[in-house]
Design an enzyme around this catalytic site. Sequence first.
Site, PDB file in Angstrom:
ATOM      1  N   TYR A  58       0.818  -1.218   0.000  1.00  0.00           N
ATOM      2  CA  TYR A  58       0.000   0.000   0.000  1.00  0.00           C
ATOM      3  C   TYR A  58       0.853   1.270   0.000  1.00  0.00           C
ATOM      4  O   TYR A  58       0.417   2.305  -0.510  1.00  0.00           O
ATOM      5  CB  TYR A  58      -1.016  -0.033   1.147  1.00  0.00           C
ATOM      6  CG  TYR A  58      -2.134  -0.993   0.806  1.00  0.00           C
ATOM      7  CD1 TYR A  58      -3.082  -0.646  -0.153  1.00  0.00           C
ATOM      8  CD2 TYR A  58      -2.186  -2.272   1.353  1.00  0.00           C
ATOM      9  CE1 TYR A  58      -4.071  -1.534  -0.539  1.00  0.00           C
ATOM     10  CE2 TYR A  58      -3.176  -3.171   0.977  1.00  0.00           C
ATOM     11  CZ  TYR A  58      -4.115  -2.788   0.034  1.00  0.00           C
ATOM     12  OH  TYR A  58      -5.080  -3.681  -0.352  1.00  0.00           O
ATOM     13  N   GLN A  93     -15.165   2.156  -6.848  1.00  0.00           N
ATOM     14  CA  GLN A  93     -14.443   1.003  -6.306  1.00  0.00           C
ATOM     15  C   GLN A  93     -12.963   1.341  -6.121  1.00  0.00           C
ATOM     16  O   GLN A  93     -12.226   0.559  -5.528  1.00  0.00           O
ATOM     17  CB  GLN A  93     -14.559  -0.181  -7.274  1.00  0.00           C
ATOM     18  CG  GLN A  93     -15.972  -0.678  -7.478  1.00  0.00           C
ATOM     19  CD  GLN A  93     -16.054  -1.725  -8.568  1.00  0.00           C
ATOM     20  OE1 GLN A  93     -15.816  -1.439  -9.742  1.00  0.00           O
ATOM     21  NE2 GLN A  93     -16.370  -2.940  -8.198  1.00  0.00           N
ATOM     22  N   ASN A  94     -12.565   2.480  -6.653  1.00  0.00           N
ATOM     23  CA  ASN A  94     -11.148   2.845  -6.622  1.00  0.00           C
ATOM     24  C   ASN A  94     -10.765   3.430  -5.265  1.00  0.00           C
ATOM     25  O   ASN A  94     -11.574   4.082  -4.611  1.00  0.00           O
ATOM     26  CB  ASN A  94     -10.839   3.853  -7.724  1.00  0.00           C
ATOM     27  CG  ASN A  94     -11.132   3.284  -9.097  1.00  0.00           C
ATOM     28  OD1 ASN A  94     -11.110   2.068  -9.284  1.00  0.00           O
ATOM     29  ND2 ASN A  94     -11.420   4.143 -10.055  1.00  0.00           N
ATOM     30  N   HIS A 111     -14.666   0.787  -1.376  1.00  0.00           N
ATOM     31  CA  HIS A 111     -13.573  -0.110  -0.997  1.00  0.00           C
ATOM     32  C   HIS A 111     -12.495   0.599  -0.168  1.00  0.00           C
ATOM     33  O   HIS A 111     -11.364   0.135  -0.094  1.00  0.00           O
ATOM     34  CB  HIS A 111     -12.952  -0.747  -2.245  1.00  0.00           C
ATOM     35  CG  HIS A 111     -13.873  -1.726  -2.916  1.00  0.00           C
ATOM     36  ND1 HIS A 111     -13.669  -2.179  -4.209  1.00  0.00           N
ATOM     37  CD2 HIS A 111     -15.001  -2.333  -2.486  1.00  0.00           C
ATOM     38  CE1 HIS A 111     -14.649  -3.023  -4.531  1.00  0.00           C
ATOM     39  NE2 HIS A 111     -15.465  -3.128  -3.508  1.00  0.00           N
ATOM     40  N   GLU A 206     -13.605  -2.597 -23.125  1.00  0.00           N
ATOM     41  CA  GLU A 206     -13.941  -4.000 -23.386  1.00  0.00           C
ATOM     42  C   GLU A 206     -15.345  -4.290 -22.885  1.00  0.00           C
ATOM     43  O   GLU A 206     -15.797  -3.700 -21.909  1.00  0.00           O
ATOM     44  CB  GLU A 206     -12.961  -4.930 -22.667  1.00  0.00           C
ATOM     45  CG  GLU A 206     -11.569  -4.912 -23.252  1.00  0.00           C
ATOM     46  CD  GLU A 206     -10.558  -5.562 -22.310  1.00  0.00           C
ATOM     47  OE1 GLU A 206     -10.973  -6.327 -21.412  1.00  0.00           O
ATOM     48  OE2 GLU A 206      -9.369  -5.273 -22.469  1.00  0.00           O
TER      49      GLU A 206
END
Length: 234
Positions: A58, A93-94, A111, A206
Amino acid sequence: MRLTLQDRLFVLTGAGISAESGLATFRGSGGLWNGYRVEEVATPEAWEADPELVWRFYSMRRRDALAAQPNAAHLALARIEDKLGDRFYLCTQNVDDLHERAGSRRIHHMHGTLFQSRCVRCNKPFPDQSFYETLDLPTCKTCASPIRPHIVWFGEIPLNMDAIYRELDRATTLLVVGTSGSVYPAAGFVDIANRRGIRTIYIGPEEPLNTHAFDDIILSLATQALPSMIELVP
Ligand SMILES: [Zn+2]
């Protein structure tokens, strides 16, 4: 694809939007860090076994995030928020702070965030930009317990899901940007949106795994697709 000023927009962003600022996603092929898969360093088990390894991971991610810059997609979302005000909600989510640095304010990090830490016992997050890359790991000034990253690891429950579902429940449009649709519970947001019959839009280079679930699929980089959505139709 147009958004209107009448929309109440719920935006979900994932690793793809940060990847367009050069931040590694640590997923899929080639996503290793020092030979480890992210699932091997982002779990409560990894923390129990080797907190120094976890903190090195981290600390490196803090270093990378500090060096990265918000991109055109982050900036476009902040512009859309300027126009929609309280009709805008960003769930990410980042764990980096690129949305904030682009100007987003109504944001929830489901998160956790890279630049907060918390005592494992007191559990109160606090701002922290330090790097912990030696055996001299941080401890709580109050109770001397270990300090951990304020990150939701694999196997832990995302933060404040109640608020997320409340916002999803009143949105008119769900816009999903740069996330593969494979990680629950976020992958289930589109199912909730479909049950409510609201519009669902996906933007990413994608096709997502749950491609059939979306009304509109925009196969494009977010930095290319989002700036053209800023001009909201009255
Ligand atoms: Zn403590």
